[in-house]
Design a protein around this motif. Structure first.
Motif, PDB file in Angstrom:
ATOM      1  N   GLU A  38      -0.607 -13.187  89.996  1.00  0.00           N
ATOM      2  CA  GLU A  38      -1.144 -11.826  90.031  1.00  0.00           C
ATOM      3  C   GLU A  38      -2.108 -11.627  88.857  1.00  0.00           C
ATOM      4  O   GLU A  38      -1.737 -11.049  87.836  1.00  0.00           O
ATOM      5  CB  GLU A  38      -0.013 -10.810  89.975  1.00  0.00           C
ATOM      6  CG  GLU A  38       0.945 -10.913  91.161  1.00  0.00           C
ATOM      7  CD  GLU A  38       2.045  -9.872  91.090  1.00  0.00           C
ATOM      8  OE1 GLU A  38       1.719  -8.671  91.028  1.00  0.00           O
ATOM      9  OE2 GLU A  38       3.215 -10.287  91.078  1.00  0.00           O
ATOM     10  N   ALA A  90      -4.528  -9.564  88.206  1.00  0.00           N
ATOM     11  CA  ALA A  90      -4.744  -8.193  87.729  1.00  0.00           C
ATOM     12  C   ALA A  90      -3.598  -7.735  86.826  1.00  0.00           C
ATOM     13  O   ALA A  90      -3.826  -7.063  85.808  1.00  0.00           O
ATOM     14  CB  ALA A  90      -4.909  -7.239  88.906  1.00  0.00           C
ATOM     15  N   VAL A  91      -2.374  -8.120  87.156  1.00  0.00           N
ATOM     16  CA  VAL A  91      -1.212  -7.745  86.350  1.00  0.00           C
ATOM     17  C   VAL A  91      -1.273  -8.440  84.992  1.00  0.00           C
ATOM     18  O   VAL A  91      -1.076  -7.804  83.945  1.00  0.00           O
ATOM     19  CB  VAL A  91       0.106  -8.095  87.087  1.00  0.00           C
ATOM     20  CG1 VAL A  91       1.309  -7.913  86.179  1.00  0.00           C
ATOM     21  CG2 VAL A  91       0.242  -7.254  88.353  1.00  0.00           C
ATOM     22  N   ARG A 130      -3.891  -9.652  83.485  1.00  0.00           N
ATOM     23  CA  ARG A 130      -5.043  -9.123  82.741  1.00  0.00           C
ATOM     24  C   ARG A 130      -4.697  -7.776  82.101  1.00  0.00           C
ATOM     25  O   ARG A 130      -5.027  -7.524  80.939  1.00  0.00           O
ATOM     26  CB  ARG A 130      -6.232  -8.996  83.686  1.00  0.00           C
ATOM     27  CG  ARG A 130      -7.504  -8.579  83.013  1.00  0.00           C
ATOM     28  CD  ARG A 130      -8.620  -8.499  84.066  1.00  0.00           C
ATOM     29  NE  ARG A 130      -9.869  -8.234  83.424  1.00  0.00           N
ATOM     30  CZ  ARG A 130     -10.960  -8.951  83.582  1.00  0.00           C
ATOM     31  NH1 ARG A 130     -10.961  -9.990  84.381  1.00  0.00           N
ATOM     32  NH2 ARG A 130     -12.059  -8.631  82.964  1.00  0.00           N
ATOM     33  N   GLU A 131      -4.002  -6.926  82.834  1.00  0.00           N
ATOM     34  CA  GLU A 131      -3.623  -5.611  82.313  1.00  0.00           C
ATOM     35  C   GLU A 131      -2.656  -5.759  81.140  1.00  0.00           C
ATOM     36  O   GLU A 131      -2.790  -5.098  80.113  1.00  0.00           O
ATOM     37  CB  GLU A 131      -3.002  -4.778  83.448  1.00  0.00           C
ATOM     38  CG  GLU A 131      -2.726  -3.330  83.083  1.00  0.00           C
ATOM     39  CD  GLU A 131      -1.327  -3.129  82.507  1.00  0.00           C
ATOM     40  OE1 GLU A 131      -1.186  -2.278  81.610  1.00  0.00           O
ATOM     41  OE2 GLU A 131      -0.393  -3.830  82.920  1.00  0.00           O
ATOM     42  N   ARG A 132      -1.687  -6.669  81.250  1.00  0.00           N
ATOM     43  CA  ARG A 132      -0.728  -6.886  80.170  1.00  0.00           C
ATOM     44  C   ARG A 132      -1.401  -7.477  78.937  1.00  0.00           C
ATOM     45  O   ARG A 132      -1.094  -7.106  77.806  1.00  0.00           O
ATOM     46  CB  ARG A 132       0.418  -7.767  80.646  1.00  0.00           C
ATOM     47  CG  ARG A 132       1.320  -7.030  81.627  1.00  0.00           C
ATOM     48  CD  ARG A 132       2.432  -7.882  82.168  1.00  0.00           C
ATOM     49  NE  ARG A 132       3.229  -7.108  83.111  1.00  0.00           N
ATOM     50  CZ  ARG A 132       4.165  -7.615  83.874  1.00  0.00           C
ATOM     51  NH1 ARG A 132       4.469  -8.913  83.805  1.00  0.00           N
ATOM     52  NH2 ARG A 132       4.833  -6.855  84.712  1.00  0.00           N
ATOM     53  N   GLY A 172      -4.487  -6.984  78.167  1.00  0.00           N
ATOM     54  CA  GLY A 172      -5.293  -5.886  77.640  1.00  0.00           C
ATOM     55  C   GLY A 172      -4.509  -4.957  76.722  1.00  0.00           C
ATOM     56  O   GLY A 172      -5.097  -4.287  75.863  1.00  0.00           O
ATOM     57  N   ARG A 173      -3.187  -4.917  76.877  1.00  0.00           N
ATOM     58  CA  ARG A 173      -2.344  -4.132  75.966  1.00  0.00           C
ATOM     59  C   ARG A 173      -2.156  -4.853  74.632  1.00  0.00           C
ATOM     60  O   ARG A 173      -1.817  -4.235  73.635  1.00  0.00           O
ATOM     61  CB  ARG A 173      -0.975  -3.881  76.598  1.00  0.00           C
ATOM     62  CG  ARG A 173      -1.013  -2.867  77.706  1.00  0.00           C
ATOM     63  CD  ARG A 173       0.410  -2.485  78.092  1.00  0.00           C
ATOM     64  NE  ARG A 173       0.536  -2.555  79.538  1.00  0.00           N
ATOM     65  CZ  ARG A 173       1.617  -2.910  80.185  1.00  0.00           C
ATOM     66  NH1 ARG A 173       2.710  -3.260  79.534  1.00  0.00           N
ATOM     67  NH2 ARG A 173       1.648  -2.927  81.501  1.00  0.00           N
ATOM     68  N   TYR A 222      -8.329 -13.479  74.757  1.00  0.00           N
ATOM     69  CA  TYR A 222      -7.617 -12.426  74.030  1.00  0.00           C
ATOM     70  C   TYR A 222      -7.009 -13.059  72.786  1.00  0.00           C
ATOM     71  O   TYR A 222      -6.211 -13.990  72.885  1.00  0.00           O
ATOM     72  CB  TYR A 222      -6.483 -11.851  74.884  1.00  0.00           C
ATOM     73  CG  TYR A 222      -6.924 -11.251  76.188  1.00  0.00           C
ATOM     74  CD1 TYR A 222      -7.119  -9.872  76.311  1.00  0.00           C
ATOM     75  CD2 TYR A 222      -7.150 -12.054  77.307  1.00  0.00           C
ATOM     76  CE1 TYR A 222      -7.515  -9.316  77.520  1.00  0.00           C
ATOM     77  CE2 TYR A 222      -7.546 -11.500  78.515  1.00  0.00           C
ATOM     78  CZ  TYR A 222      -7.728 -10.135  78.615  1.00  0.00           C
ATOM     79  OH  TYR A 222      -8.121  -9.581  79.811  1.00  0.00           O
TER      80      TYR A 222
END
Length: 188
Positions: free
Chosen positions: A12, A14-15, A17-19, A21-22, A114
């Motif tokens: 996943e 998108a999941v 990437r979002e995590r 990003g935090r 990141y």
């Protein structure tokens, strides 16, 4: 220095990437990797790598010359790594060719990097897409000075992957170079 790294297929993107990003602000870069070896493939036979990388990103273009020794950990594929900046990649190509090394493989990696600190260690997590290979990968790495530190560092890297929702079954030690070669062989 040893690159303590784990790589996994991402189910996943998108999941993940979002995590990520935090944890840090992502930076999009394109890596153009060229691998060199002797005509007899001596480096590959010894599980070593010699790579000239050009990185295009938001801060411009930079180049790196990297030599990786043989794996010190079979499960993760972690290797001692030596890397330096290169001012003139074309000149380095000429030098490598003059020393008997030839380019054996070249391909692109599309990366979102990141950088953050976790478990007291500087970490680099990279979401990777190689246009010639299906899927998205995540690599998480940190550097250690010796093999004695490797196990602990890999445990910390694994903990970061757990936080990203990446399971043990998603880990892979497959090299991008091998996957690209296999793809090109199937297509020819």
């Amino acid at each position: 220095m040893i690159e303590a790294e784990l790589k996994a297929r991402v189910r996943e993107p998108a999941v993940v990437r979002e995590r990520l990003g935090r944890m840090a602000v992502g930076r999009d870069e394109v890596y153009r990797d060229a691998y060199f070896d002797t005509p007899g493939a001596d480096l590959e036979a010894g599980d070593r790598e010699l790579r000239l990388r050009t990185v295009d990103g938001p801060d411009g273009t930079r180049a790196l010359l990297t030599y990786k020794e043989a794996r010190v950990d079979e499960v993760s594929g972690s290797k001692p790594e030596y890397e330096t900046g290169v001012g003139d990649p074309a000149a380095v190509r000429v030098m490598l060719n003059g020393l008997g090394y030839t380019e054996t493989l070249a391909f692109e990696k599309h990366c979102r990097n990141y950088e953050f600190t976790a478990y007291g260690r500087p970490m680099l997590a990279t979401l990777v897409r190689v246009p010639e290979i299906d899927g998205t990968y995540v690599e998480v790495e940190t550097q250690v000075s010796g093999e004695r530190e490797l196990r602990g560092a890999l445990g910390d890297v694994r903990a970061v992957l757990d936080a990203l929702g990446v399971g043990e079954g998603d880990l892979t030690a497959e090299l991008y170079t091998d996957a690209v070669r296999q793809r090109r062989t199937r297509e020819s």
